[in-house]
Design an enzyme around this catalytic site. Structure first.
Site, PDB file in Angstrom:
ATOM      1  N   HIS A  25      26.493  65.763  46.112  1.00 59.14           N
ATOM      2  CA  HIS A  25      26.539  64.435  45.499  1.00 59.14           C
ATOM      3  C   HIS A  25      26.017  64.457  44.068  1.00 59.14           C
ATOM      4  CE1 HIS A  25      26.982  63.392  49.704  1.00 59.14           C
ATOM      5  NE2 HIS A  25      27.302  62.157  49.364  1.00 59.14           N
ATOM      6  N   GLU A  71      39.928  58.438  50.742  1.00 58.89           N
ATOM      7  CA  GLU A  71      40.259  58.498  49.319  1.00 58.89           C
ATOM      8  C   GLU A  71      41.684  58.981  49.073  1.00 58.89           C
ATOM      9  OE1 GLU A  71      35.902  58.367  49.708  1.00 58.89           O
ATOM     10  OE2 GLU A  71      37.448  59.656  50.622  1.00 58.89           O
TER      11      GLU A  71
END
Length: 327
Positions: A129, A60
Site C-alpha cells: 500500500h 477494479e
C-alpha cells in the site's frame, strides 16, 4: 479566496465540472454512500444522485472497463481507485484498452476518462500500500500523468484533466488530503504539461513532484540561511513532461538534483537525467544526482521507514556534496 483542504478542492473540481456537463460521472469504491474513502467526494451523492455518483464492488478491472466503454459511447467518466496500488488489478483495461483505442480505431474514438486516487507512501501501511507507479504508467503512450503537490494545483489540474479528451492518470496522496490552502472562488484551470517554478535560485536546481516536494521547500529555506540559493521546479505533469523549464533552470544553476518517492530503477529521475545529458550536457558543472526511496519493498517498522524514505538530512547532504565538488 477561501481556505480549503486538498480533499475539498478535489470534490469542488469534480462538482463544478459535473454541473456544466451531464456526461461526467464519478464511479468507484465508497464514492457515494460513504462520501469517498478519504471524503474526497463528500456531498456529491446528495447533489448529483446515484446515477452519476456510483458505488462499485471491489472489482477494479470490472468498473474500469465499464468506464472505458462508456467513454467510447459519449460519457466522460472519473474512475476513483481507493489507492493506485489497486489499479494494478485494472492495468489490462488501462494499458491495453484506454491507452490504445484512439490509435487502434484510426482516431474514430477518443477516451475522455480520468483515473484518479492516492499514490505513493502514506505512513505505516506496509509494502503493498506504499508504492509509486507513475513511471509504469508514463512508460505507456496514450496516457497523461498528473501529480499535484498542493490544493491550488490539484483543483486547476483536475479540472483540466476532466476536460481533456484523452486518458489522464491523476495521482494524489492520503497524506495531502488534509493540507489547506487559500483557493480562488473564481474558476480557474491549470494547463497540463507545464511545470511550476516554485522557488527561484542560482546555486542548484531541484526537480520534484507530489508531496515529497515539501521536503525540498523546507531544505531550500534552511539553506538560504547559509547563503545557498536553491531553485525548485514542481513538474505537476509527469507526461507530457516540461523539459524546457528544467533546461532553462540548468542553464542558470548548472547543477541538478532530482527528488522523488519512487524506486530508483527506471524512475522518472532516470528519464530526466537521460534527456538533460542529451540536451543540456554542456551546461552541467557536476553530475546529476537523484534521491529516491530505497530499492526494496516499503517496510512497516518506523525505524526502517526512516531509512527507506528520503529525508531532509539526505537531501542536505547531497546538495552540499554537489556544491562542494565545485569549490
Amino acid at each position: 479566496m477561501k481556505k480549503m483542504t486538498f480533499r475539498e478542492v478535489i470534490a469542488a473540481a469534480m462538482s463544478e465540472e459535473m454541473r456544466k456537463d451531464k456526461t461526467i460521472y464519478l464511479m468507484g469504491e465508497e464514492v457515494a454512500e460513504y462520501n469517498g474513502a478519504y471524503k474526497a467526494s463528500k456531498g456529491m451523492l446528495k447533489e448529483f444522485g446515484s446515477k452519476r455518483i456510483i458505488d462499485t464492488p471491489i472489482s477494479e478491472l470490472g468498473f474500469s472497463g465499464i468506464g472505458i466503454g462508456s467513454a467510447i459511447n459519449g460519457c466522460r467518466p472519473i474512475i476513483e481507485y481507493m489507492t493506485f496500488n489497486f489499479s494494478l488489478v485494472a492495468m489490462d483495461q488501462i494499458i491495453n484498452n484506454a491507452a490504445k483505442i484512439r490509435q487502434m480505431s484510426g482516431g474514430q474514438w477518443n477516451i475522455p476518462i480520468v483515473f484518479r486516487g492516492p499514490t505513493g507512501f502514506a505512513g505505516q501501511l506496509g509494502a503493498t500500500h506504499s508504492q509509486s507507479f507513475e513511471s509504469w504508467y508514463a512508460n505507456c503512450p496514450g496516457l497523461k500523468i498528473v501529480i499535484p503537490s498542493n490544493p491550488y494545483d490539484a483543483k486547476g489540474l483536475l479540472k483540466s484533466s476532466i476536460r481533456d479528451n484523452d486518458v489522464v492518470i491523476f495521482m494524489e496522496s492520503e497524506q495531502m488530503y488534509g493540507d489547506k490552502m487559500m483557493i480562488p472562488i473564481k474558476e480557474y484551470t491549470i494547463p497540463l504539461g507545464i511545470a511550476n517554478l516554485k522557488k527561484k535560485g542560482n546555486d542548484l536546481t531541484i526537480v520534484s513532484f507530489g508531496k515529497i516536494i515539501k521536503i525540498a521547500l523546507e531544505v531550500a529555506l534552511e539553506l538560504e540561511k547559509k547563503n545557498i540559493s536553491i531553485e525548485i521546479i514542481d513538474l505537476r505533469t509527469i507526461k507530457p513532461l516540461d523539459y524546457n523549464t528544467i533546461i532553462n533552470s540548468i542553464k542558470k544553476t548548472n547543477k541538478l538534483l532530482i527528488l522523488e518517492e519512487a524506486w530508483p530503477f527506471a524512475s522518472i529521475a532516470s528519464e530526466i537525467t537521460y534527456v538533460i545529458q542529451q540536451e543540456a550536457f554542456d551546461y552541467l558543472d557536476a553530475p546529476i544526482k537523484r534521491i529516491t526511496v530505497q530499492d526494496t519493498p516499503a517496510p512497516y517498522a518506523k525505524n526502517l521507514i526512516d531509512k527507506w524514505y528520503p529525508s531532509k538530512k539526505d537531501l542536505i547532504e547531497n546538495i552540499m556534496n554537489i556544491i562542494s565538488s565545485q569549490e
